[in-house]
Design a protein around this motif. Structure first.
Motif, PDB file in Angstrom:
ATOM      1  N   TYR A  27       0.877  -1.168   0.000  1.00  0.00           N
ATOM      2  CA  TYR A  27       0.000   0.000   0.000  1.00  0.00           C
ATOM      3  C   TYR A  27       0.910   1.212   0.000  1.00  0.00           C
ATOM      4  CZ  TYR A  27      -3.044   3.548   2.236  1.00  0.00           C
ATOM      5  OH  TYR A  27      -3.728   4.702   2.558  1.00  0.00           O
ATOM      6  N   CYS A  28       0.876   2.000  -1.077  1.00  0.00           N
ATOM      7  CA  CYS A  28       1.819   3.099  -1.214  1.00  0.00           C
ATOM      8  C   CYS A  28       1.250   4.155  -2.160  1.00  0.00           C
ATOM      9  CB  CYS A  28       3.157   2.578  -1.759  1.00  0.00           C
ATOM     10  SG  CYS A  28       3.067   1.926  -3.445  1.00  0.00           S
ATOM     11  N   PRO A  29       1.891   5.324  -2.241  1.00  0.00           N
ATOM     12  CA  PRO A  29       1.469   6.299  -3.254  1.00  0.00           C
ATOM     13  C   PRO A  29       1.648   5.717  -4.655  1.00  0.00           C
ATOM     14  CG  PRO A  29       2.899   7.313  -1.597  1.00  0.00           C
ATOM     15  CD  PRO A  29       2.957   5.835  -1.365  1.00  0.00           C
ATOM     16  N   ASP A  30       0.728   6.048  -5.544  1.00  0.00           N
ATOM     17  CA  ASP A  30       0.790   5.517  -6.907  1.00  0.00           C
ATOM     18  C   ASP A  30       1.953   6.160  -7.667  1.00  0.00           C
ATOM     19  OD1 ASP A  30       0.042   4.054  -9.122  1.00  0.00           O
ATOM     20  OD2 ASP A  30      -1.336   5.593  -9.857  1.00  0.00           O
ATOM     21  N   SER A  31       2.634   5.351  -8.459  1.00  0.00           N
ATOM     22  CA  SER A  31       3.697   5.851  -9.333  1.00  0.00           C
ATOM     23  C   SER A  31       3.939   4.834 -10.439  1.00  0.00           C
ATOM     24  CB  SER A  31       4.990   6.121  -8.542  1.00  0.00           C
ATOM     25  OG  SER A  31       5.520   4.913  -8.042  1.00  0.00           O
ATOM     26  N   VAL A  32       4.719   5.231 -11.411  1.00  0.00           N
ATOM     27  CA  VAL A  32       5.008   4.360 -12.550  1.00  0.00           C
ATOM     28  C   VAL A  32       6.001   3.268 -12.136  1.00  0.00           C
ATOM     29  CG1 VAL A  32       6.006   4.274 -14.867  1.00  0.00           C
ATOM     30  CG2 VAL A  32       4.558   6.205 -14.198  1.00  0.00           C
ATOM     31  N   GLY A  33       5.728   2.035 -12.566  1.00  0.00           N
ATOM     32  CA  GLY A  33       6.715   0.970 -12.418  1.00  0.00           C
ATOM     33  C   GLY A  33       6.614   0.105 -11.190  1.00  0.00           C
ATOM     34  N   ILE A  34       5.558   0.284 -10.379  1.00  0.00           N
ATOM     35  CA  ILE A  34       5.465  -0.492  -9.142  1.00  0.00           C
ATOM     36  C   ILE A  34       5.306  -1.981  -9.440  1.00  0.00           C
ATOM     37  CG2 ILE A  34       4.217  -0.823  -6.985  1.00  0.00           C
ATOM     38  CD1 ILE A  34       3.318   2.072  -7.126  1.00  0.00           C
ATOM     39  N   VAL A  35       4.385  -2.315 -10.344  1.00  0.00           N
ATOM     40  CA  VAL A  35       4.155  -3.724 -10.678  1.00  0.00           C
ATOM     41  C   VAL A  35       5.433  -4.363 -11.217  1.00  0.00           C
ATOM     42  CG1 VAL A  35       2.869  -5.299 -12.169  1.00  0.00           C
ATOM     43  CG2 VAL A  35       1.683  -3.401 -11.059  1.00  0.00           C
ATOM     44  N   ALA A  36       6.154  -3.630 -12.048  1.00  0.00           N
ATOM     45  CA  ALA A  36       7.398  -4.153 -12.618  1.00  0.00           C
ATOM     46  C   ALA A  36       8.426  -4.445 -11.533  1.00  0.00           C
ATOM     47  CB  ALA A  36       7.963  -3.160 -13.634  1.00  0.00           C
ATOM     48  N   LYS A  37       8.524  -3.564 -10.541  1.00  0.00           N
ATOM     49  CA  LYS A  37       9.509  -3.758  -9.476  1.00  0.00           C
ATOM     50  C   LYS A  37       9.121  -4.917  -8.558  1.00  0.00           C
ATOM     51  CE  LYS A  37      12.739  -0.762 -10.277  1.00  0.00           C
ATOM     52  NZ  LYS A  37      14.137  -1.227 -10.553  1.00  0.00           N
ATOM     53  N   ILE A  38       7.812  -5.082  -8.307  1.00  0.00           N
ATOM     54  CA  ILE A  38       7.378  -6.232  -7.511  1.00  0.00           C
ATOM     55  C   ILE A  38       7.747  -7.532  -8.230  1.00  0.00           C
ATOM     56  CG2 ILE A  38       5.381  -7.470  -6.593  1.00  0.00           C
ATOM     57  CD1 ILE A  38       4.011  -4.746  -6.213  1.00  0.00           C
ATOM     58  N   SER A  39       7.433  -7.573  -9.527  1.00  0.00           N
ATOM     59  CA  SER A  39       7.749  -8.764 -10.327  1.00  0.00           C
ATOM     60  C   SER A  39       9.253  -9.015 -10.355  1.00  0.00           C
ATOM     61  CB  SER A  39       7.226  -8.596 -11.756  1.00  0.00           C
ATOM     62  OG  SER A  39       5.831  -8.386 -11.764  1.00  0.00           O
ATOM     63  N   GLU A  40      10.030  -7.951 -10.520  1.00  0.00           N
ATOM     64  CA  GLU A  40      11.485  -8.087 -10.573  1.00  0.00           C
ATOM     65  C   GLU A  40      12.036  -8.597  -9.244  1.00  0.00           C
ATOM     66  OE1 GLU A  40      15.389  -5.168 -10.835  1.00  0.00           O
ATOM     67  OE2 GLU A  40      13.495  -4.493 -11.722  1.00  0.00           O
ATOM     68  N   CYS A  41      11.486  -8.082  -8.145  1.00  0.00           N
ATOM     69  CA  CYS A  41      11.930  -8.501  -6.818  1.00  0.00           C
ATOM     70  C   CYS A  41      11.739 -10.010  -6.631  1.00  0.00           C
ATOM     71  CB  CYS A  41      11.157  -7.731  -5.745  1.00  0.00           C
ATOM     72  SG  CYS A  41      11.494  -8.258  -4.050  1.00  0.00           S
ATOM     73  N   ILE A  42      10.569 -10.509  -7.011  1.00  0.00           N
ATOM     74  CA  ILE A  42      10.264 -11.933  -6.835  1.00  0.00           C
ATOM     75  C   ILE A  42      11.052 -12.791  -7.824  1.00  0.00           C
ATOM     76  CG2 ILE A  42       8.416 -13.655  -7.006  1.00  0.00           C
ATOM     77  CD1 ILE A  42       6.488 -11.447  -5.993  1.00  0.00           C
ATOM     78  N   ALA A  43      11.090 -12.360  -9.101  1.00  0.00           N
ATOM     79  CA  ALA A  43      11.763 -13.152 -10.129  1.00  0.00           C
ATOM     80  C   ALA A  43      13.276 -13.206  -9.915  1.00  0.00           C
ATOM     81  CB  ALA A  43      11.444 -12.585 -11.509  1.00  0.00           C
ATOM     82  N   SER A  44      13.843 -12.133  -9.398  1.00  0.00           N
ATOM     83  CA  SER A  44      15.298 -12.091  -9.217  1.00  0.00           C
ATOM     84  C   SER A  44      15.784 -13.112  -8.204  1.00  0.00           C
ATOM     85  CB  SER A  44      15.731 -10.679  -8.783  1.00  0.00           C
ATOM     86  OG  SER A  44      15.241 -10.376  -7.490  1.00  0.00           O
ATOM     87  N   ARG A  45      14.871 -13.587  -7.349  1.00  0.00           N
ATOM     88  CA  ARG A  45      15.219 -14.613  -6.353  1.00  0.00           C
ATOM     89  C   ARG A  45      14.700 -15.991  -6.770  1.00  0.00           C
ATOM     90  NH1 ARG A  45      19.265 -12.369  -3.394  1.00  0.00           N
ATOM     91  NH2 ARG A  45      18.668 -10.302  -2.627  1.00  0.00           N
ATOM     92  N   GLY A  46      14.278 -16.116  -8.034  1.00  0.00           N
ATOM     93  CA  GLY A  46      13.813 -17.394  -8.526  1.00  0.00           C
ATOM     94  C   GLY A  46      12.372 -17.695  -8.222  1.00  0.00           C
ATOM     95  N   GLY A  47      11.627 -16.704  -7.707  1.00  0.00           N
ATOM     96  CA  GLY A  47      10.217 -16.895  -7.391  1.00  0.00           C
ATOM     97  C   GLY A  47       9.344 -16.760  -8.629  1.00  0.00           C
ATOM     98  N   ASN A  48       8.115 -17.241  -8.524  1.00  0.00           N
ATOM     99  CA  ASN A  48       7.181 -17.205  -9.646  1.00  0.00           C
ATOM    100  C   ASN A  48       5.817 -16.736  -9.139  1.00  0.00           C
ATOM    101  OD1 ASN A  48       6.141 -17.554 -12.229  1.00  0.00           O
ATOM    102  ND2 ASN A  48       5.618 -19.697 -11.879  1.00  0.00           N
ATOM    103  N   ILE A  49       5.320 -15.629  -9.686  1.00  0.00           N
ATOM    104  CA  ILE A  49       4.020 -15.099  -9.276  1.00  0.00           C
ATOM    105  C   ILE A  49       2.907 -15.989  -9.829  1.00  0.00           C
ATOM    106  CG2 ILE A  49       2.420 -13.155  -9.456  1.00  0.00           C
ATOM    107  CD1 ILE A  49       4.803 -11.288  -9.587  1.00  0.00           C
ATOM    108  N   MET A  50       1.997 -16.411  -8.941  1.00  0.00           N
ATOM    109  CA  MET A  50       0.881 -17.270  -9.330  1.00  0.00           C
ATOM    110  C   MET A  50      -0.429 -16.501  -9.450  1.00  0.00           C
ATOM    111  SD  MET A  50       2.695 -19.893  -9.581  1.00  0.00           S
ATOM    112  CE  MET A  50       1.466 -21.140  -9.967  1.00  0.00           C
ATOM    113  N   GLU A  51      -0.550 -15.391  -8.709  1.00  0.00           N
ATOM    114  CA  GLU A  51      -1.768 -14.590  -8.743  1.00  0.00           C
ATOM    115  C   GLU A  51      -1.431 -13.180  -8.292  1.00  0.00           C
ATOM    116  OE1 GLU A  51      -6.117 -14.533  -6.496  1.00  0.00           O
ATOM    117  OE2 GLU A  51      -5.186 -16.452  -6.996  1.00  0.00           O
ATOM    118  N   ALA A  52      -2.001 -12.183  -8.977  1.00  0.00           N
ATOM    119  CA  ALA A  52      -1.726 -10.790  -8.626  1.00  0.00           C
ATOM    120  C   ALA A  52      -2.995  -9.960  -8.759  1.00  0.00           C
ATOM    121  CB  ALA A  52      -0.630 -10.214  -9.517  1.00  0.00           C
ATOM    122  N   ASP A  53      -3.229  -9.114  -7.765  1.00  0.00           N
ATOM    123  CA  ASP A  53      -4.363  -8.194  -7.777  1.00  0.00           C
ATOM    124  C   ASP A  53      -3.842  -6.788  -7.515  1.00  0.00           C
ATOM    125  OD1 ASP A  53      -6.893  -9.980  -7.873  1.00  0.00           O
ATOM    126  OD2 ASP A  53      -5.693 -10.896  -6.297  1.00  0.00           O
TER     127      ASP A  53
END
Length: 229
Positions: A27-53
């Motif tokens: 929960y944060c102020p809206d800005s460009v690139g948040i979804v990309a950074k969340i995905s990058e954070c998880i993927a960079s550690r070998g994680g895989n997103i199964m569901e996102a809202d």
């Protein structure tokens, strides 16, 4: 313009047996690139997103997201995950950012407030019984009594969940007694609790209160919200 994104990812390959399940909320102020950074954070550690809202309300500079993912706990230790999420929180000046791994993290301690109708409470109890919710139910508190032979009363007795009947009036909402009963909880759940909690109660409790009344709230407040559409 309001933005809503719901995504589910299906993997046709069988998952390795050692993968763990994690949940991240932001929960944060809206800005460009948040979804990309969340995905990058998880993927960079070998994680895989199964569901996102993702939800961004119209005319409000806020961003909400909830991501469910799988990961290898050997490649992404729990302490490292906390550090990564903290860095993500700082990057976007988050008001709230949290990650949970239900299989290893402590369960939330909750109390449930309910009035006469049982359906919301029953849904929650059945989900808890099936192991779908990482919670321990400290108490059920109601302003309506239930007969000892009712299905809810029998369920609570069988699972040794305390039930407290506190009759309320316009003059006395029994809030001091409720506060005493819920002092050792992480948050409260209102399962169609048809009483309005006072500002004093909320300030004193000072933790989250979740309303699972029905999907139309809080957009349409008050009685008969479906007629307000």
């Amino acid at each position: 313009m309001r933005r809503i994104l719901k995504a589910r990812f299906f993997n046709t390959l069988s998952s390795p047996p050692l993968l763990s399940h994690g949940i991240h909320v932001l929960y944060c102020p809206d800005s460009v690139g948040i979804v990309a950074k969340i995905s990058e954070c998880i993927a960079s550690r070998g994680g895989n997103i199964m569901e996102a809202d993702v939800f961004v309300p119209q005319n409000k500079n806020v961003f909400y997201s909830r991501s469910e993912f799988v990961f290898d706990p050997i490649k992404w230790p729990r302490a490292q995950m906390d550090e990564d999420v903290l860095n993500l929180s700082k990057m976007f000046n988050a008001r709230k950012s949290a990650v949970r791994v239900p299989s290893i993290d402590p369960k939330y301690k909750i109390a449930v407030l309910v009035s006469k109708q049982d359906h919301c409470l029953v849904d929650l109890l059945l989900a808890w019984q099936d192991g779908k919710l990482p919670i321990d139910i400290n108490a059920i508190i109601s302003n309506h009594d239930r007969l000892p032979n009712s299905h809810v009363a029998r369920f609570l007795e069988r699972h040794e969940i305390p039930y407290h009947y506190l009759s309320t009036t316009k003059e006395n909402k029994r809030e001091d007694e409720i506060l005493h009963l819920v002092q050792d909880t992480d948050f409260l759940v209102l399962a169609r609790y048809m009483q309005v909690l006072s500002k004093s109660f909320l300030n004193t409790y000072s933790k989250d209160v979740i309303n699972i009344h029905h999907g139309l709230l809080p957009s349409f407040k008050g009685g008969n919200p479906s007629r307000q559409v």
